[in-house]
Write a protein that holds these residues in place. Structure first.
Motif, PDB file in Angstrom:
ATOM      1  N   LYS A 190      11.407   9.572  -7.938  1.00  0.00           N
ATOM      2  CA  LYS A 190      10.393   8.700  -8.522  1.00  0.00           C
ATOM      3  C   LYS A 190      10.922   7.284  -8.742  1.00  0.00           C
ATOM      4  O   LYS A 190      10.180   6.306  -8.561  1.00  0.00           O
ATOM      5  CB  LYS A 190       9.895   9.298  -9.839  1.00  0.00           C
ATOM      6  N   GLU A 191      12.201   7.170  -9.106  1.00  0.00           N
ATOM      7  CA  GLU A 191      12.791   5.835  -9.269  1.00  0.00           C
ATOM      8  C   GLU A 191      12.822   5.090  -7.936  1.00  0.00           C
ATOM      9  O   GLU A 191      12.500   3.894  -7.869  1.00  0.00           O
ATOM     10  CB  GLU A 191      14.205   5.960  -9.830  1.00  0.00           C
ATOM     11  N   ILE A 192      13.192   5.784  -6.871  1.00  0.00           N
ATOM     12  CA  ILE A 192      13.239   5.155  -5.552  1.00  0.00           C
ATOM     13  C   ILE A 192      11.838   4.789  -5.083  1.00  0.00           C
ATOM     14  O   ILE A 192      11.612   3.722  -4.497  1.00  0.00           O
ATOM     15  CB  ILE A 192      13.938   6.092  -4.546  1.00  0.00           C
ATOM     16  N   LEU A 193      10.871   5.674  -5.336  1.00  0.00           N
ATOM     17  CA  LEU A 193       9.486   5.375  -4.960  1.00  0.00           C
ATOM     18  C   LEU A 193       8.963   4.165  -5.715  1.00  0.00           C
ATOM     19  O   LEU A 193       8.278   3.303  -5.143  1.00  0.00           O
ATOM     20  CB  LEU A 193       8.597   6.594  -5.242  1.00  0.00           C
ATOM     21  N   GLN A 194       9.294   4.090  -7.005  1.00  0.00           N
ATOM     22  CA  GLN A 194       8.842   2.953  -7.801  1.00  0.00           C
ATOM     23  C   GLN A 194       9.425   1.650  -7.252  1.00  0.00           C
ATOM     24  O   GLN A 194       8.724   0.645  -7.117  1.00  0.00           O
ATOM     25  CB  GLN A 194       9.267   3.147  -9.260  1.00  0.00           C
ATOM     26  N   GLU A 195      10.703   1.693  -6.917  1.00  0.00           N
ATOM     27  CA  GLU A 195      11.345   0.503  -6.343  1.00  0.00           C
ATOM     28  C   GLU A 195      10.729   0.166  -4.987  1.00  0.00           C
ATOM     29  O   GLU A 195      10.537  -1.002  -4.650  1.00  0.00           O
ATOM     30  CB  GLU A 195      12.843   0.757  -6.188  1.00  0.00           C
ATOM     31  N   TYR A 196      10.407   1.197  -4.203  1.00  0.00           N
ATOM     32  CA  TYR A 196       9.808   0.979  -2.884  1.00  0.00           C
ATOM     33  C   TYR A 196       8.467   0.265  -3.004  1.00  0.00           C
ATOM     34  O   TYR A 196       8.184  -0.701  -2.287  1.00  0.00           O
ATOM     35  CB  TYR A 196       9.631   2.323  -2.178  1.00  0.00           C
ATOM     36  N   PHE A 197       7.640   0.727  -3.919  1.00  0.00           N
ATOM     37  CA  PHE A 197       6.310   0.124  -4.051  1.00  0.00           C
ATOM     38  C   PHE A 197       6.364  -1.257  -4.701  1.00  0.00           C
ATOM     39  O   PHE A 197       5.423  -2.035  -4.573  1.00  0.00           O
ATOM     40  CB  PHE A 197       5.388   1.045  -4.853  1.00  0.00           C
TER      41      PHE A 197
END
Length: 657
Positions: free
Chosen positions: A644-651
């Motif tokens: 979820k942290e990586i997804l948040q950074e991605y978006f």
């Protein structure tokens, strides 16, 4: 008592000389008193002169020492109070007890005495407690190198502002070389007339020139589809902050002028000579193109790589020239080898097994013995029916060997062919890669940073639906005497069907051409469906996994298995595929425990989300729409939190590796 009375009138060496002179004088008086009288007068005068001279020299020396001591004392006081070096004494509670005037200039109330050391830096006290002997601080516009004497509770602060500015200038002015490549320029322009081609060149050049002027980059077109850019590290930092918006700008030409054009950029930087920078830039470009293009790869002198972009699917090549060239090159390598050792990735799927069987046929048609490395204890549920069918055909099964047997067969002149992966850590037997001089890599995945060292031949096409499709095209350019058996053709077709989800994902015109060729060789679609059948309990288990899905960031489905429940890689991949078919879902991630005590994550998307980049940040990889990873020493909850942290950074715009 005065110093003159404390110290001897004459030095010892003079007393010795005068004592000897008295003895000589006595002898002279004894033999010739007149001469003795004269010598006595001279002796007395000399003695008086020596005493006076010695006293004067002593007085001057004492005066010099006294003056020097006074000066040294004053210099010490000035060094302590006036020199531009900060000195701070603190107590056991890390409160300033004394600071020299230089440091008091940085105090808000004219003095630092009585204030905590944290006023200098929030982390200073914690670093002193950690026994750091040197700390760097920033006060106002100054940067200090601080030497810590913990036992004496003393700090020395040296102004290194100018040095830091020089270092920053050196960092900012480092040369950066970039190679910009128009991914599909040749395919787009091959049927254009000169007018349209000229307009396209003008538009692309205008966009790139405007971009280079905005960032102060020197840009030079070196060929129709290639540019050379020279910039600085400071400019590169600015480009990374912008996430290389030039990729989106060039891709936007597609919407404006219906031109499906994208850029790939390879960048090299570091403290190395210019030729080495050029090699880094070219290596980065190769890596970017190997991952499907439309992205930026940045490599420094340590070999670390960062990626930006990669949001679009690679465009299918309309020409099959490369397939023909690779097929002929592979044929020559096979003929020159003693035998051919073929291996796919661990826990092979239909694509891996089918592609391996296709390469086995290339070896056989060229008169060379071939072997497929397969671990019987590492067969997943998704492929065991195909393996069972192969076991029933002795003439085909005899070419399958386990990893230990393969090490006895291989020689330095063997040809090792790796299919459906390019990562040495994922092949069926990594030790084989170091036992032969000749290695071939055939894969359809986007290239990752980890890659097999020194391959003789590489055939990687991310646009392809599967490795089975690539191998099928290679088979078409082999000698016409090639005759695929029904099961062999079916295995290749099964690899294509599984990887394309029955021709619904990553399917191009050449995918259907390959399928048509296999059908003409006797591939049985009904048998493929039998291979793909699943047990009822597996279907129920997958359904329960899907039931646990939750929505993240509006369009992302994330499902995780219960702690203690083990799921196979194929099952969680199927669950991710199913979640992707749900309304409003653009990407899906399924997390579960594996039987090797690792946590597995299977990722799928429709193309709007680059799951490859996300999985690469978790030490995995794959395609833009199909990727996975396995993580050691973690739990399902921790893996979900990291995802979820990586997804948040991605978006939020961060797409680096």
């Amino acid at each position: 008592m005065p110093d003159s009375k404390k110290k001897p009138i004459l030095s010892r060496h003079l007393w010795v000389i005068y004592l000897l002179s008295v003895v000589v004088l006595l002898f002279i008086w004894y033999y010739y008193w007149v001469l003795g009288l004269i010598m006595t007068v001279l002796f007395a005068a000399s003695f008086y002169y020596s005493i006076r001279t010695e006293r004067n020299m002593r007085d001057r020396t004492e005066q010099y020492i006294s003056t020097l001591s006074h000066r040294i004392k004053r210099v010490g006081e000035e060094a302590l109070l006036e020199m531009p070096i900060g000195i701070v004494l603190f107590n056991d509670d890390y409160v300033v007890e004394w600071a020299n005037p230089y440091m008091n200039d940085f105090a808000e109330n004219d003095t630092l005495v009585g204030t905590s050391l944290s006023i200098l830096d929030d982390n200073l006290i914690s670093q002193i407690k950690e026994d750091n002997s040197e700390v760097w601080l920033e006060l106002e516009s100054y940067r200090f190198q601080t030497v810590v004497k913990k036992n004496e509770r003393l700090l020395y602060l040296f102004d290194r502002t100018t040095q830091s500015q020089i270092q920053k200038l050196y960092h900012n002015e480092q040369t950066v070389l970039s190679i910009i490549f128009l991914d599909n320029y040749e395919e787009i322009t091959q049927n254009m007339d000169d007018t349209l081609k000229s307009q396209l060149n003008s538009k692309v050049t205008s966009v790139l020139n405007s971009w280079s002027n905005d960032y102060g980059i020197y840009l030079k077109r070196t060929s129709q589809d290639r540019f050379l850019a020279v910039s600085t590290k400071e400019t590169l930092d600015q480009l990374e902050k912008s996430k290389f918006d030039i990729l989106d700008e060039v891709r936007g030409l597609n919407a404006e002028h219906n031109i499906p054009l994208t850029l790939s950029i390879g960048i090299g930087y570091g403290n190395v000579p210019l030729p080495s920078l050029g090699e880094l830039a070219q290596s980065s470009l190769d890596l970017s193109l190997g991952r499907g293009g439309d992205q930026v790869a940045i490599k420094d002198d340590s070999g670390k790589v960062r990626f930006y972009g990669g949001r679009t699917n690679p465009m299918e090549k309309r020409t099959r020239v490369r397939a023909r060239v690779i097929s002929h090159a592979l044929k020559e390598l096979v003929k020159e080898s003693e035998n051919v050792i073929i291996m796919g990735h661990k826990s092979p799927d239909m694509d891996s097994v089918g592609a391996a069987i296709g390469i086995l046929n290339i070896a056989k048609i060229n008169g060379v013995e071939g072997y497929i490395v397969l671990d019987p204890d590492d067969i997943d549920t998704g492929v065991y029916r195909l393996i069972d069918a192969i076991r029933e055909q002795d003439d085909l099964w005899q070419h399958f060997v386990d990893p230990e047997e393969s090490e006895a067969i291989i020689t330095s002149k063997s040809l090792v062919v790796v299919v459906d992966t390019h990562k040495p850590s994922m092949v069926a037997n990594p030790r084989l890669l170091n036992k032969s001089e000749y290695k071939v890599v055939i894969d359809h995945h986007r290239r990752a940073e980890e890659f097999i060292e020194n391959p003789t031949l590489v055939y990687m096409e991310p646009y392809a639906s599967s490795t089975a499709e690539l191998v099928t095209e290679l088979l078409e350019y082999q000698p016409k005497t090639l005759k695929l058996k029904m099961l062999e053709a079916t295995a290749l077709l099964a690899g294509i069907i599984v990887d394309t989800k029955s021709f619904t994902l990553r399917t191009g015109s050449r995918t259907f051409d390959a399928a048509s060729y296999l059908r003409s060789k006797g591939a049985d679609t009904v048998l493929v469906q039998q291979f793909m059948k699943e047990d009822l309990d597996i279907y129920i288990k997958r359904s329960r996994l899907i039931e646990r899905a939750e929505i993240f960031h509006d369009t992302i489905a994330i499902s995780k298995g219960k702690p203690g429940e083990v799921y196979g890689g194929v099952l969680i991949a199927q669950a991710a595929d199913t979640l992707l078919t749900m309304s409003g879902i653009s990407a899906s991630f399924v997390i579960s425990e594996r039987n090797d005590d690792r946590i597995g994550i299977s990722a799928r998307s429709l193309g709007d989300v680059n799951v490859q980049i996300i999985m690469e940040q978790m030490n995995g990889g794959g395609h833009l729409t199909n990727a996975a990873t396995q993580i050691e020493d973690t739990t399902i909850e921790d893996a979900e939190k990291l995802l979820k942290e990586i997804l948040q950074e991605y978006f939020e715009g961060g797409e680096t590796e």
